[in-house]
Write an enzyme that holds these catalytic residues in place. Sequence first.
Site, PDB file in Angstrom:
ATOM      1  N   ASN A 357       0.723  -1.132   0.315  1.00 45.67           N
ATOM      2  CA  ASN A 357      -0.236  -0.473   0.100  1.00 45.67           C
ATOM      3  C   ASN A 357       1.028   1.416  -0.633  1.00 45.67           C
ATOM      4  OD1 ASN A 357      -1.650   2.251   1.498  1.00 45.67           O
ATOM      5  ND2 ASN A 357      -3.625   0.937  -0.086  1.00 45.67           N
ATOM      6  N   GLY A 400      -1.507   1.991   4.936  1.00 45.50           N
ATOM      7  CA  GLY A 400      -0.069   2.332   4.398  1.00 45.50           C
ATOM      8  C   GLY A 400      -0.527   3.891   3.884  1.00 45.50           C
ATOM      9  N   ARG A 402      -1.167   4.932   0.962  1.00 45.74           N
ATOM     10  CA  ARG A 402      -1.997   5.213   0.565  1.00 45.74           C
ATOM     11  C   ARG A 402      -3.589   5.817   0.954  1.00 45.74           C
ATOM     12  NH1 ARG A 402      -6.197   3.704  -3.307  1.00 45.74           N
ATOM     13  NH2 ARG A 402      -6.069   4.547  -5.377  1.00 45.74           N
ATOM     14  N   CYS A 403      -3.343   4.196   1.567  1.00 42.94           N
ATOM     15  CA  CYS A 403      -4.804   4.553   2.593  1.00 42.94           C
ATOM     16  C   CYS A 403      -4.784   5.882   3.576  1.00 42.94           C
ATOM     17  CB  CYS A 403      -5.004   3.475   3.466  1.00 42.94           C
ATOM     18  SG  CYS A 403      -4.971   1.679   2.708  1.00 42.94           S
ATOM     19  N   MET A 404      -3.666   6.633   4.028  1.00 47.92           N
ATOM     20  CA  MET A 404      -3.972   8.075   4.987  1.00 47.92           C
ATOM     21  C   MET A 404      -3.821   8.989   4.240  1.00 47.92           C
ATOM     22  SD  MET A 404      -0.972   6.488   7.995  1.00 47.92           S
ATOM     23  CE  MET A 404       0.383   7.611   6.601  1.00 47.92           C
TER      24      MET A 404
END
Length: 413
Positions: A357, A400, A402-404
Site C-alpha cells: 500500500n 498504509g 495510500r490509505c492515509m
Amino acid sequence: MANGLYVHSEIGPLQKVCLHRPGEELLNLTPDDLERLLFDDIPFLEVAQAEHDKFAELLRGEGVEVLYLEKLVAEALDAAGTREEFTNQWLDESGLRGHSTRAAVKEFMDSIEDTQAFVEKCIAGIRKNEIDLPHSNGSLSAIVDDQDAVTDLLIDPMPNTYFTRDPFAIVGKGVNLNHMYSVTRNRETIFGKYIFRDHPEYNDAPLWYRRDSAYHTEGGDVLNLNAHTLAIGISQRTQASAIDTLARNMFWGDKGSEIDTIYAFNIPASRAFMHLDTVFTQIDVDKFTIHPGIMGTLQVFKITKGATDGELSIEEMNDTLEHILAKALGLDAVKLIKCGAGDPVAAAREQWNDGSNTLCVAPGKICVYQRNTVTNDVLYKEGLDLLVVPSAELSRGRGGPRCMSMPFARADI
C-alpha cells in the site's frame, strides 16, 4: 482545475492531497470497542501524530500542498452557514437515542465556538462524563436517555478518519462520495458531503456516486489508471452493483466524466484483501507493488458503454494480473514487484503492515512504511526512490501511505 480537483492517474506528480492528523478519537478507543470500530490495536497517539507529521513533512518537501480534512469541513460549514444542518445530520447518524440526551449533546456541541474544534470533536466522539446528562424528573424520555448513557461513550469516535482514502475518491474532476461498508465508517462520508457541496473551492465538483446510494463502495478499491480508464475492486467493501451504478453515472451522466473503460477486479472478500489497494498499487509508469497471493489467473470484467443508453457492455477476462494491467495501460509489459520479496513469511508479515500500500508522489518516487524492510529493500534494488514514513503506531490501524491520503490534484504525466 475549475473546481480544484484533477486526478487522472496514480503516478502523476502529486500537487494537492487531503490528510487527517490522528486526534483524540484514538484516545476514545477501548479494547472492548476495537472490533466494532474496525481496529486491531490501540495506537499510542503522541507517537502516531509525530509519525503522521513526518508523513506530511515528506510530502511538503516534494512540493505537495497538504490539506487537512477537518479544516476543509470547517471552511465549508463557515462559508455556507450550514453548521446547524451538519450538527443535526451528525446527531442523526451518531446512533444516539433519547430526546433529552440528544438535546444535551447538541447544547454541548453548539457551545464549541471554533468550527474546526467543533469538527475535531465530531471525529473524537463524546464520553458520558463530558455532558450534564438530564435526570428523569418524571419524564419517560429522560429515563430512556439515562439507560442509553450507561456506557462510557455516548457517541462513538471515528478512529479510522486518518485513512482519508476511503470515504470519497477523486476521479478526474469529480468525486465518488461513497456509501461505506460499515456503519462506523459510513459516518465519515458526511464530511465529504459538506466539502463537495459547500466548500468554495470544491462545491461544483460532479458526484459520480452518492453516499445515499443503495450499495456500498470505498475509495481504497478505486485506482485511476489514466484519464479514460479506471480499475475498481469487487471486494469485501465494494459491491458489484455499486460498480454498475458508478459506471452508468460516469458513462452517461451530464457532468462530463472522461472515463470510458472500467476494469472490475474480483478479489477475495477477506481482511488481507480488504481493498484493491491492499493487493496492488502503481509506483511507476510500468511498475506495481503486489501481494503475492494475487498472482495467477484473475477474474476481471472490462466494462464499457453498451449499444443503448444505460446498457453496459461487460467482457469477462481471465488472465494474469500482469497481462491485464499491461493491456489496460496500453503497454507491452508491466513489472510486478512482490511484497516481502515473495518470501511467504516476510510477505504475510509485511502485507499485514501494508507493504503493498504505497503512495506514488511522482513516477518512481513513492511513500512507504519504514517497518516493511524486506519489501523496501527490493524496491530500492528496482531503482525506486523511497520516501520512508515512520510507522510503529500508524500501522496499527491497518492502512498504509495510500490509505492515509486522498489526492485532490496530480499533474499530467
